[in-house]
Each structure stands twice: as C-alpha cells, then as structure tokens.
Design an enzyme around this catalytic site. Structure first.
Site: not given
Length: 794
Positions: A16, A19, A83, A86, A495, A689, A693
């Site tokens: 909106c 923001c 090399c 470069c 966890d 997971d 978390d």
C-alpha cells in the site's frame, strides 16, 4: 560537489501507499539522496551522490525497512581466461558497474555469477564489458553441452601440444649439447635449422600468448600471457639478433636460445593441457548427478503409450513406469503399488513401499511393480534439478580464504616483471658486468617460473571437488563460504522432533487384551489427534477389526469419550480419569515408568473400570546415538533445543548421549537461544527441518536443514542433509575439515613455490627451460592435490 547520479530500483513486498512512504522516508534520510517511491510501478527513483553513497547503501536502507530490492541472477560462461589475474580483472570490471550488486568469476569452472539490477543494466551490457577487456562470454550452457565443448577444447590443446612437441624435440637436443657435450648431427646446430623450427612454435603455436598479452596490456592489466610472451620473445629475438650477426660476420659463433623459447612454449602448453584434463575431472560429481536423470518417459496420451524425450513431459502428464525403470520426474502415484529405491537421493538402501497418492521422486528406481504416476514437477522444478543447481552454485562460489590469493594475484604480474627487470640490471651491472647473455637468461627464468595460475586454482578446485564429493554422500553445501565456516563449528544444536526423532509418534507399549484394543482403536479412528493415528496404525498392524462408534466426544487436553457396542469408553490422562472417578492406583508404577522414558501415557477405562494402559512416543532415529558419538569424537558439543517439557527432553537426551538440554522453548524463542550460545563464544550449527526452525537456522553460524526427497529445505539453510540421516552431520564436518585442509595445502604450495622459485631464478641457478617446466607443473600439482579429495573417507 559531484553531480548526482540517477537510478531506478525495483522493490518487492510493498502492499500500500504506507509502504512506499516508509521506504521513501528512509531513503531520503541518507545524505545527498532524493528519492521517490511509486507503489503502482513498485519502483524507487533515486538521485544520489556517488562519492558518498553507493547502490549497496540504498539497497541496505530498503531491506532494513523490511522490503526487498529486485535483482536478477545471471550465469555466464567466460571464454579466454588463462590465470587468476584474468578472473580478477573481469570480476573488478563487472563489480564497477553501478547495476551490479555482486559478481563472482571462477577460474576453475570458467563461470561468472552476477546479481544485477535489471533496471540499470542487462546481460548484453555485461557481456560487452567482458568483451571490451579482451575476453568473451555467453549465457551459461547446459552441463552436457559444456562437457562436449570441453572435450573439443581438450582435443584442440592436445593437437597443438603434439605439433609443438614435434618441432621443439630437435631443439631440445641442442640443450644437451650445451649441458653435457653430447654429439648430435651438425644440422641440429645450424641457425637456419633452429630458426625454421622455432618460428612456427613462437608465432603460430604460441600466438595465443601474444593475443592474451595484448588484450590485457591494452586494458591496463597483466596476466600470465604477458610473462610468457615477454620471456619467450626475449629468448627468440635475442637469438634472431645473434643469427643476423652470424650472417654478417665471418667466423662468428652465434649464441642461440631458439630452443629456450620453443621448449618453454611446449612445456607451458603441456602444463595447460594437463591442467585442463585434471579440471574436467573435478566436475565428475555434477556429471554423475546429471547421469541419474532418465532420458525418456513413457506417457499415456489419447489412450496410447508414447515414448517421448524427458524435456517434453509436462505437468499433469500420466506416466507409466515399469519394473526396473527410472521414474522420469517428480509425481504422485495414481495407480498401482511398488517399492522404489530412493538411495540416490536419501542414501537409504532399503526400497520404500509406494501406494496410491504417495509421492515419488524423479530419477529414483522403480523396483518391482508397474505404476501410473501423474507428473507434478518437471524440468528445473524437480528435486534432482534443485540439488544439481545447489551443487553448481557451490562449485562456482568463492570461499573467504581465497581473498588473500585474489589480492596477491591482482598485483602479481607487474611485480614479477619488475623483479625480472631488476634481475637483468643487477646481473649486467654487478654480477657479470657487461655480460648481456647471463643477465638475459636470469631475467627470462624469473619471468617464466612465476605462476599466478597456481594461486588462482588453489581454492576453487578444492571447493569443486569437496562439494562434489559431499553431494555424492547426500550433503549439499550452498556455497564455498559455508564449507569453510562449517569446519569452525564447535557446538551443534539439534531440534528434537523430526531431527533427533522420526517426527511420527508410534505405540511403544500396550497393556490390555484384544477386546480393549478393538474398542480403543475404533474410538480413536474418529479422532484427528496425531496420537490417535498411531493407535489406529497399531491396531491395523495387529489385524484388529474396527467397530461402529455410536457416540464420540473429544475433551481437549484430557482425552476422549465414546460409546461402542453398548460399552462406555474413556481414554485419557490422570486428571481425566480422576474427574471421571476411575481408580488408577494399580497403574501408577507403570505410568511413572512411561513418563520417565519420555513417553505419552494414556489409560483406558471401560464402563468406569480401568482395563489397560497404552504409551505412545516419537521414537529416536536409529542413527542418532552414533551420530552424536561421532560429533563428540570431533570435540563438538551437542545441545538439544525443544519445545517439549523438561522431563521428556531429558529422557531423550539421556537415551542418545546429548550434553545439554534447552527445553520448553517456543518456536519464536529458538533464535534467541542460539544468540545466547553465540554470546558464550561458541560457533553454532543449528540442525532443524528448515521450515519451523527457520529463524534459528538463519541466526546460527551454520544452518543445517534435515530433509527427504521433495521436502528438502534448500533455501532455508547453508547446508542440506538429504534423507534425514543424522550420521551425515559429522560427515559434513569431516568434509569441511578435509576441504579446508586441502585448500591450505594448495595455498602453501602456490605461495611457497613462487616465494622460493623467483629468488632461485634471479640468482641464475635455474635454466629457463627448467623454470618453464616447474611453472607448467605447479598448476598441475595444485589441481592434482585437489583431486585427492575424491578419495576422502566420510
């Protein structure tokens, strides 16, 4: 005051006008910035002073406000690098572009990865910048196309090497005359003969060095081509000068170094050929992942079975997969039953049973049943494609340990040219006054022994092989910085649910007869509670038939009531039984034992009389205890972080050997607990997971996501463990330690080689051809050392 620059930034996350106002207000707080933000176009137009403000400052302000800046990612194949100088030059030029947020150029993979603002620059503009400094680039090709191109490049280099070797071999014999007084046919010592052999080597075979040197010098930089062109040209043109004197002066014996220039170019080509061949071996892991894909799919269209190429499969297609065939894409079983070998993805060797509505993963092997699968994810959206993308990005990334080598490589060639010039002056004025030849030979040796390639290859080759080997074992590092950081971890936070345990409760104990189980399971069948599902599955496993339920009532936090077959059933905890006036004294001892073991205990009463007990628990994964022991062997502390109550958490911790327990933690508090550990000076890896978390995974020094198949939380963590096997966590630590140790060995060799080699050459203790051989083999030794990681045991 400098003239203000204007830029447009695409912004994500605005909903909106409020923001847009917030972003605009924060941008205008920056000194010398005038910004307007349009919520409709989702863009910010910013005028800023480039002397005091950068695009990064503007981006940081927007992100700090809680929004995102739209960037796109491009991957380019870069052509013509020889090399580290470069790759550093290209990287600097790209990063100077105001529209580029970040550019990374990898010498080993010959790729450029660029994050850029599409409002300010384009892929074509970036390619033109690369072309302007003497190189070429094009959008990244598919790995199979690039592999074919690499084979052609290798074949071309081999052909040039063979021609160069044939021409240089007779000239090499003349060296043995000088060194050992060996007798060879007189024609070999003839200046015209040597000139005829050396000239095509210098200006046809070796023309690539002149082109590379010219392009770099034209753009104010220098690379290995400059050193080779200077060194070989000095030897060739001095020999030409001596030949002219021989033609014009009677009885003059020329001092020719045609063999030096020709043999040097041959040796350098030999080194480059070996290096390219070795580098192709570093991409084997990616090739093996690509080879896992099926090439064709059997599709059911208009009631006909058709074999079509994999890239023609679309979402929603119905695929028929027969026993022994690979599943082409990710999908869902709509007909048939089978068992599927998912070891390529999860590492689990035991085939997984699949029935209707079960998900299947592309590239896994159908073992013993014909099934029909509906395609749900195809092309780049499949699980394997996601894994390949992560491996590619990791292999193309840079580790922080490479920064020093990059800085040195940027100044390397000019410093070497200066040392060579100083060597020449010292020799001709102080060591052998007025003697041109020994001064020239020493200067040439300095030019050709210096090797910026070894410095540039030291880190990326090890990262490529290390991440590839880890991927083969089901460990996906998201980038070089993460593989470097992982070896510093001294605390692993786990966890509980779904990480230490299987994440699915099962019945562990039941005290009662079949009739009690029948009534219990029949009642629980109508419940949506996770514990109810485990009881129903337990009854099915014991072949207990279900009865019709006349009445069912769930009492949240207590249990359930039901009427079945004319009997009144109550199932629940102590509090519920006491409220229902049911005597439970006879079960107290058993209940206490269940609770001490971390199990959820329930009592079963029929017609107000206690008839049995049942315990349900989320069982510990089979590999958990061994994985934690291996982490202890690596001197890593293990912490459990869980929302469960203290007693249950302690029971699980005691069972698996965990050091510290942090229990009764809300999901939103997990990240703050990680901060507390970090404040104690610990380097923390959080294992979870990857979804629930997420805040803790982001806060940790290293976030490790445990996942299986399409559930892999690749975006949520720095490292992803496929299949959920906790033994892969200590393996990830070992892979990191081995890779960083290998990088340090490479950097030690690359630095040590140059630090020792240049002074030895300057002292006149190395013939130029010996220096050239050493230079050619230094890069090969670095790549060969990196390839040892393919044999590391995890």
């Amino acid at each position: 005051m400098a003239e203000k620059k204007k830029t447009t930034l695409g912004i994500t996350g605005m909903t909106c006008a409020a923001c847009a106002n917030r972003i605009e207000k924060n941008l205008n707080k920056i000194n010398d910035v005038d910004a307007t933000v349009n919520v409709t176009t989702e863009k910010a137009t910013v005028a800023y002073n480039p002397e005091s403000t950068t695009i990064d400052d503007l981006t940081h302000s927007i992100e700090k406000t809680g929004y995102g800046v739209l960037t796109e990612k491009a991957e380019l194949d870069v052509i013509g690098m020889t090399c580290a100088a470069c790759s550093n030059k290209i990287e600097k030029v790209l990063n100077r572009d105001a529209g580029v947020e970040h550019a990374n150029v990898n010498l080993t993979t010959e790729n450029a990865t660029i994050a850029y603002n599409p409002e300010m620059t384009s892929i074509d503009d970036l390619i033109k910048k690369i072309q302007k400094i003497g190189y070429d680039a094009k959008p990244k090709q598919a790995a199979t196309e690039k592999s074919s191109q690499k084979e052609q490049e290798l074949k071309h280099k081999r052909t040039k090497l063979i021609i160069s070797a044939i021409l240089a071999a007779p000239l090499l014999l003349t060296m043995f005359v000088h060194l050992f007084g060996m007798q060879i046919p007189h024609i070999f010592m003839n200046p015209w003969f040597q000139f005829a052999l050396a000239t095509p080597v210098q200006f046809i075979i070796g023309w690539q060095f002149y082109v590379g040197a010219y392009k770099n010098l034209r753009n104010g930089s220098a690379n290995m081509d400059v050193l080779v062109a200077l060194g070989t040209s000095a030897a060739y043109f001095y020999s030409l000068y001596e030949m002219i004197k021989w033609l014009n002066l009677t009885n003059y014996t020329p001092h020719l170094y045609f063999e030096t220039s020709a043999v040097l170019i041959t040796l350098i080509l030999f080194g480059k050929y070996l290096e390219t061949r070795a580098k192709t071996q570093t991409t084997n892991a990616l090739s093996e992942l690509l080879n896992l894909q099926a090439k064709e799919a059997r599709v059911l269209r208009n009631r006909e079975e058709l074999m079509i190429p994999l890239n023609e499969v679309v979402q929603g297609d119905h695929l028929i997969i027969k026993p022994g065939e690979k599943i082409p894409v990710d999908g869902k079983v709509i007909k048939g039953t089978t068992s599927i070998d998912e070891s390529m993805l999860t590492g689990e060797s035991i085939p997984i049973e699949k029935v209707q509505n079960d998900n299947v993963i592309g590239s896994t092997m159908n073992k013993n049943g014909s099934i029909t699968v509906e395609a749900t994810k195809v092309g780049k959206d499949t699980a394997l494609a996601s894994i390949i993308k992560v491996v590619e990005e990791a292999q193309g990334s840079k580790a922080p340990i490479q920064r020093l080598a990059d800085i040195i490589s940027g100044y390397f060639v000019p410093i070497v040219v200066g040392i060579a010039l100083l060597t020449f002056i010292v020799w001709i004025t102080l060591v052998q006054t007025g003697q041109f030849e020994p001064a020239l030979v020493a200067a040439i040796a300095v030019l050709v022994i210096a090797c910026p390639c070894a410095l540039g290859l030291a880190t990326p080759t090890s990262i490529m092989v290390g991440t590839g080997k880890a991927a083969e074992n089901g460990i996906l590092f998201k980038g070089g910085e993460h593989i470097e950081r992982t070896h510093q971890v001294n605390t692993v936070v786990l966890d509980k649910t779904g990480t230490i345990t299987n994440g699915k409760p099962v019945v562990t104990d039941f005290d009662g007869d079949d009739k009690v189980l029948q009534l219990l399971a029949s009642a629980e069948k109508g419940s949506e509670h996770p514990l109810a599902e485990s009881i129903v599955n337990y009854a099915k496993k014991n072949h207990i038939p279900f009865l019709e339920v006349a009445h069912f009532e769930a009492i949240p936090g207590h249990g359930i009531k039901a009427t079945i077959d004319g009997k009144s059933l109550c199932v629940g905890n102590r509090k519920f039984m006491i409220e229902e006036n049911i005597a439970i004294n006879s079960a107290e001892t058993q209940l206490s034992r269940f609770e001490q073991d971390g199990k959820t205990a329930m009592m079963i009463a029929i017609d107000s009389e206690l008839k049995g007990t049942i315990a349900v628990a989320d069982t510990v994964k089979a590999s958990t205890s061994e994985a934690i022991q291996q982490l202890h062997d690596l001197d890593i502390e293990v912490v459990m972080l869980t929302g469960d109550n203290e007693r249950t958490a302690q029971a699980i911790a005691k069972q698996v050997g965990i050091d510290t327990v942090i229990a009764e933690v809300l999901p939103e508090e997990k990240a703050s607990k990680i901060v507390e550990l970090q404040d104690q000076g610990k380097t923390v890896a959080m294992v979870g997971d990857g979804v629930n978390d997420a805040p803790a995974l982001v806060q940790a020094d290293i976030g490790i996501a445990i996942g299986s198949g399409t559930e892999v939380a690749i975006e949520a963590a720095d490292v992803t463990i496929l299949g959920g096997d906790l033994l892969l966590i200590p393996k990830a630590m070992k892979a990191s330690k081995s890779t960083i140790r290998n990088i340090r060995q490479n950097l030690f060799w690359a630095f040590g080689y140059n630090v020792a080699g240049i002074p030895i050459a300057a002292l006149g203790l190395l013939a130029p051809w010996v220096a050239g051989a050493a230079m050619a083999l230094s890069s090969v030794s670095v790549v060969t050392n990196a390839l040892r990681l393919k044999r590391m045991k995890l």
